[in-house]
Scaffold this motif. Structure first.
Motif, PDB file in Angstrom:
ATOM      1  N   TRP A  43       0.798  -1.228   0.000  1.00  0.00           N
ATOM      2  CA  TRP A  43       0.000   0.000   0.000  1.00  0.00           C
ATOM      3  C   TRP A  43       0.831   1.278   0.000  1.00  0.00           C
ATOM      4  CZ3 TRP A  43      -3.880  -1.686   4.398  1.00  0.00           C
ATOM      5  CH2 TRP A  43      -4.618  -2.784   3.940  1.00  0.00           C
ATOM      6  N   ASP A  45       2.505   2.925  -2.166  1.00  0.00           N
ATOM      7  CA  ASP A  45       2.315   3.859  -3.278  1.00  0.00           C
ATOM      8  C   ASP A  45       0.905   3.812  -3.844  1.00  0.00           C
ATOM      9  OD1 ASP A  45       5.012   4.718  -3.192  1.00  0.00           O
ATOM     10  OD2 ASP A  45       5.612   2.900  -4.264  1.00  0.00           O
ATOM     11  N   LYS A  46      -0.060   3.509  -2.973  1.00  0.00           N
ATOM     12  CA  LYS A  46      -1.441   3.377  -3.439  1.00  0.00           C
ATOM     13  C   LYS A  46      -2.389   4.135  -2.519  1.00  0.00           C
ATOM     14  CE  LYS A  46      -0.945  -1.052  -5.732  1.00  0.00           C
ATOM     15  NZ  LYS A  46       0.314  -1.655  -5.458  1.00  0.00           N
ATOM     16  N   LYS A  47      -3.601   4.319  -3.031  1.00  0.00           N
ATOM     17  CA  LYS A  47      -4.689   4.876  -2.229  1.00  0.00           C
ATOM     18  C   LYS A  47      -5.577   3.696  -1.830  1.00  0.00           C
ATOM     19  CE  LYS A  47      -7.920   8.760  -2.295  1.00  0.00           C
ATOM     20  NZ  LYS A  47      -8.438   9.850  -3.136  1.00  0.00           N
ATOM     21  N   VAL A  48      -5.758   3.536  -0.519  1.00  0.00           N
ATOM     22  CA  VAL A  48      -6.404   2.340   0.019  1.00  0.00           C
ATOM     23  C   VAL A  48      -7.501   2.714   1.006  1.00  0.00           C
ATOM     24  CG1 VAL A  48      -6.002   0.225   1.363  1.00  0.00           C
ATOM     25  CG2 VAL A  48      -4.225   1.078  -0.186  1.00  0.00           C
ATOM     26  N   ASP A  82      -7.252   2.633  -5.147  1.00  0.00           N
ATOM     27  CA  ASP A  82      -6.667   1.480  -5.828  1.00  0.00           C
ATOM     28  C   ASP A  82      -7.134   0.163  -5.210  1.00  0.00           C
ATOM     29  OD1 ASP A  82      -4.744   2.903  -7.630  1.00  0.00           O
ATOM     30  OD2 ASP A  82      -3.954   3.590  -5.706  1.00  0.00           O
ATOM     31  N   ASP A 139      -3.402   7.156   1.859  1.00  0.00           N
ATOM     32  CA  ASP A 139      -2.968   7.631   0.546  1.00  0.00           C
ATOM     33  C   ASP A 139      -1.447   7.704   0.536  1.00  0.00           C
ATOM     34  OD1 ASP A 139      -2.738   8.723  -1.962  1.00  0.00           O
ATOM     35  OD2 ASP A 139      -4.039  10.442  -1.569  1.00  0.00           O
ATOM     36  N   HIS A 140      -0.823   6.799  -0.197  1.00  0.00           N
ATOM     37  CA  HIS A 140       0.634   6.734  -0.302  1.00  0.00           C
ATOM     38  C   HIS A 140       1.301   6.737   1.079  1.00  0.00           C
ATOM     39  CE1 HIS A 140      -0.528   7.679  -4.386  1.00  0.00           C
ATOM     40  NE2 HIS A 140       0.657   7.237  -4.773  1.00  0.00           N
TER      41      HIS A 140
END
Length: 166
Positions: A43, A45-48, A82, A139-140
Motif C-alpha cells: 500500500w 504507493d497506493k490509495k487504500v 486502488d 494515501d501513499h
C-alpha cells in the motif's frame, strides 16, 4: 496507541493473511492456500480504503457493513482508490469463504485476516480478541481518514461516510 488519525503514517510493519481469489478456487467449497499480505509494502504507493469489522458472517457485518462497500466499489475506484479491503479477526479460510458467499471476485475487495488481532490491538481498536468496527483511508502511506465506531452501528466506518471524506 489509541487509533490512527489523519496525518499519521501507516505503520511500516503490517502483515495480514489472506487467500487470493483464483478461478480454480472460486467455488465456496474450494480451499486456497493462505499467504502473507504485506500491507505496508503493498500500500506504500497506493490509495487504500480499509474497513474492519468484528467478524465474517455476523449479522451487522454481513447485512449492513460489507454490502455498502460492494455496492459502492465503482464510486471508490472513481475517487482514485486502488484497493478496498475488509479486515476481521477470522482466519483466512473463513474470510475467503465470506468473499465467495458474497460473490466478490478477482480480489475486487481484499478479504484480509488480522491474525491474533495483532494490527487492531496495536492501534487500540479491538474488542477483546476481535477487531473493532473502524475504517481507514490511506494515501501513499499517509492516513487521510480514520474513524472507529462509537457504538454498535455502522456509521463512520460505512461506505457512505468514507466516500464523503475522500
Amino acid at each position: 496507541m489509541s487509533g490512527l488519525k489523519p496525518g499519521d503514517s501507516f505503520p511500516d510493519d503490517v502483515v495480514f493473511s489472506y487467500i487470493p481469489w483464483t478461478p480454480e478456487s472460486a467455488d465456496i467449497t474450494a480451499c486456497g492456500i493462505p499467504q502473507n499480505y504485506p500491507a505496508s509494502k503493498e500500500w506504500k504507493d497506493k490509495k487504500v480504503v480499509l474497513f474492519a469489522l468484528p467478524g465474517a458472517f455476523t449479522p451487522s457485518c454481513s447485512a449492513r457493513h460489507l454490502p455498502g462497500y460492494i455496492e459502492k466499489l465503482a464510486e471508490f475506484k472513481a475517487k482514485g482508490v486502488d484497493i478496498v479491503a475488509v479486515l476481521a479477526y477470522n482466519d483466512p479460510f473463513v474470510m475467503s469463504a465470506w468473499q465467495k458467499a458474497n460473490n466478490v471476485k478477482n480480489d475486487d475487495i481484499l478479504f484480509l485476516s488480522d491474525p491474533d488481532t495483532k494490527f487492531s490491538k496495536s492501534i487500540g481498536w479491538n474488542m477483546g480478541e476481535r477487531c473493532a468496527r473502524y475504517a481507514l483511508a490511506i494515501d501513499h502511506g499517509k492516513v487521510i481518514y480514520a474513524a472507529k465506531e462509537p457504538g454498535r452501528d455502522v456509521s463512520v466506518s460505512g461506505a457512505e461516510a468514507v466516500l464523503a471524506k475522500l
